[in-house]
Design an enzyme around this catalytic site. Structure first.
Site, PDB file in Angstrom:
ATOM      1  N   ASP A 113      29.326  73.451  -1.337  1.00  0.00           N
ATOM      2  CA  ASP A 113      28.839  72.088  -1.602  1.00  0.00           C
ATOM      3  C   ASP A 113      29.562  71.020  -0.789  1.00  0.00           C
ATOM      4  O   ASP A 113      30.647  71.231  -0.267  1.00  0.00           O
ATOM      5  CB  ASP A 113      28.924  71.766  -3.096  1.00  0.00           C
ATOM      6  CG  ASP A 113      30.332  71.958  -3.676  1.00  0.00           C
ATOM      7  OD1 ASP A 113      31.097  72.808  -3.157  1.00  0.00           O
ATOM      8  OD2 ASP A 113      30.675  71.266  -4.644  1.00  0.00           O
TER       9      ASP A 113
ATOM     10  N   GLU B 279      31.671  73.384  -6.281  1.00  0.00           N
ATOM     11  CA  GLU B 279      33.109  73.439  -6.559  1.00  0.00           C
ATOM     12  C   GLU B 279      33.638  72.050  -6.873  1.00  0.00           C
ATOM     13  O   GLU B 279      34.584  71.887  -7.632  1.00  0.00           O
ATOM     14  CB  GLU B 279      33.864  74.036  -5.354  1.00  0.00           C
ATOM     15  CG  GLU B 279      35.353  74.262  -5.597  1.00  0.00           C
ATOM     16  CD  GLU B 279      36.211  73.015  -5.434  1.00  0.00           C
ATOM     17  OE1 GLU B 279      37.198  72.882  -6.182  1.00  0.00           O
ATOM     18  OE2 GLU B 279      35.903  72.168  -4.587  1.00  0.00           O
TER      19      GLU B 279
HETATM   20 NI    NI Z   1      37.433  71.931  -1.105  1.00  0.00          NI
END
Ligand code: NI
Length: 393
Positions: free
Chosen positions: A80, A138
């Protein structure tokens, strides 16, 4: 020897790895919205052959390469990007306004794709199987890792490894940390409710600014007076909002902040002590409060066994001088979710190089990496796979 084949395949795929990284850099997507990114990953893996594919959530991809029956190593990459407007000028800068790969996850994805290519060509040599986890989200709590663990992705995994390209670490260095590596990033919100009034007539008001200031100061006593000084702990009030002008005492103030620690026992204790302090100060001054404490990711704690294997591998491939015993950091990482299920190690791959302007901090609008680091990721992941599964390479 098949290490020579592995090396040749790594070199062969390297231009593609750079190309993939640049493509992903141009097309960043936010956490939980990695629709095109995950489709790109899926199709690229499919093009290699020999990889069993799965989509456990909407925007994640799991690839599995089966060798002979044996154990399973998982390798994780996060995919991401961040809500940042890119200020880099290179031709492959973000084409998606307000979104940027400012943490290097484009590189993580490209490295794991490269690894997938190498291992898919060597699958008959593997004594076991490797699971390639392309994880969404994340950067945004509650994170994609926990979701994948809930879906059972780690149920048949014996070890897990992952890496972060790291701009504070010079290119050529690999960061190894034994034990605690990254902290649990908790967040809190405090609202203090008093009584608004005229700033010139304070005795008829309950001054939430003055009370809030005492709360901020006293929270630091937890760090300096209650916590064992040998135990890392951060409490930061990062937002303090109250009031609108010079002559009005506001009826409420709001604060937000973060608590960082490596130790779950400290984490529990801090949340309790914070509330005692807030309660004590507000009640002493006739105010009310609300306190909301949200636990973030668990701390990243590297297992001794897997870390030793990675350290030895780095030493063999790149020599003693490549090893950097990096100090733990109070940032957070949801790689920790996988480490609840199997012993695992997270490493840093040095990506900083002043000549390539790749020393900006992570999450900076000019962040980038030295692309030479990508090849090291592919080499380390591929070689590690054989080291874990075959005690070889
Ligand atoms: Ni990172």
């Amino acid at each position: 020897m098949f290490t020579d084949r592995l090396q040749a395949l790594t070199e062969e795929v390297q231009p593609k790895v750079v190309e993939w990284r640049r493509y992903l850099h141009q097309h960043p997507e936010l956490s939980f919205h990695e629709v095109e990114t995950s489709q790109f990953i899926y199709e690229t893996l499919q093009s290699f052959g020999n990889i069993e594919l799965e989509r456990p959530t909407k925007t994640s991809v799991i690839g599995r390469i089966h060798g002979r029956p044996g154990k399973t190593l998982a390798i994780r990459a996060d995919i991401d990007a961040l809500p940042i407007t890119e200020k880099n000028a290179f031709p492959f800068k973000s084409q998606n306004p307000g979104v940027m790969h400012a943490c290097g996850h484009d590189g993580h994805t490209a490295m794991l794709l490269g690894t997938a290519y190498v291992l898919s060509q060597l699958k008959d040599e593997l004594n076991g199987s490797v699971k390639l986890i392309f994880q969404h989200a994340e950067e945004l709590y509650p994170g994609g890792a926990e979701e994948l663990v809930q879906k059972g992705v780690m149920d048949d995994v014996d070890w897990v490894i992952g890496a972060h390209l790291w701009s504070p670490l010079p290119i050529g260095k690999i960061g190894i940390v034994y034990g605690p590596m990254m902290a649990s990033p908790d967040t809190f919100t405090i609202t203090i409710k008093g009584k608004g009034g005229h700033a010139a007539i304070p005795h008829e008001a309950i001054d939430t600014i003055a009370i809030g200031a005492q709360v901020v100061t006293n929270l630091q006593h937890i760090v300096s007076r209650n916590n064992n000084p040998l135990e890392p702990l951060v409490i930061s009030v990062a937002k303090f909002v109250g009031g609108s002008t010079h002559n009005v005492i506001p009826g409420s103030v709001e604060m937000m902040g973060t608590v960082r620690t490596f130790n779950p026992a400290v984490q529990e204790e801090v949340a309790k002590r914070m509330e005692q302090i807030i309660k004590g100060i507000t009640s002493a001054h006739g105010a009310d409060y609300t306190f909301n404490y949200i636990k973030g990711y668990r701390p990243v704690i590297n297992a001794e066994t897997t870390t030793k294997i990675m350290e030895e591998l780095v030493r063999e491939i790149y020599g003693d001088e490549a090893i950097d015993y990096t100090a733990p950091s109070m940032v957070g990482e949801d790689f920790s979710a996988y480490q609840q299920k199997a012993p695992g190690t997270f490493i840093f791959i040095g990506a900083g190089n002043p000549e390539k302007e790749s020393t900006y901090p992570h999450h900076h609008e000019r962040f980038t990496i030295d692309e030479e680091a990508l090849e090291k990721g592919v080499t380390l992941f591929s070689r590690a796979t054989f080291r874990f599964l075959n005690q070889d390479a």
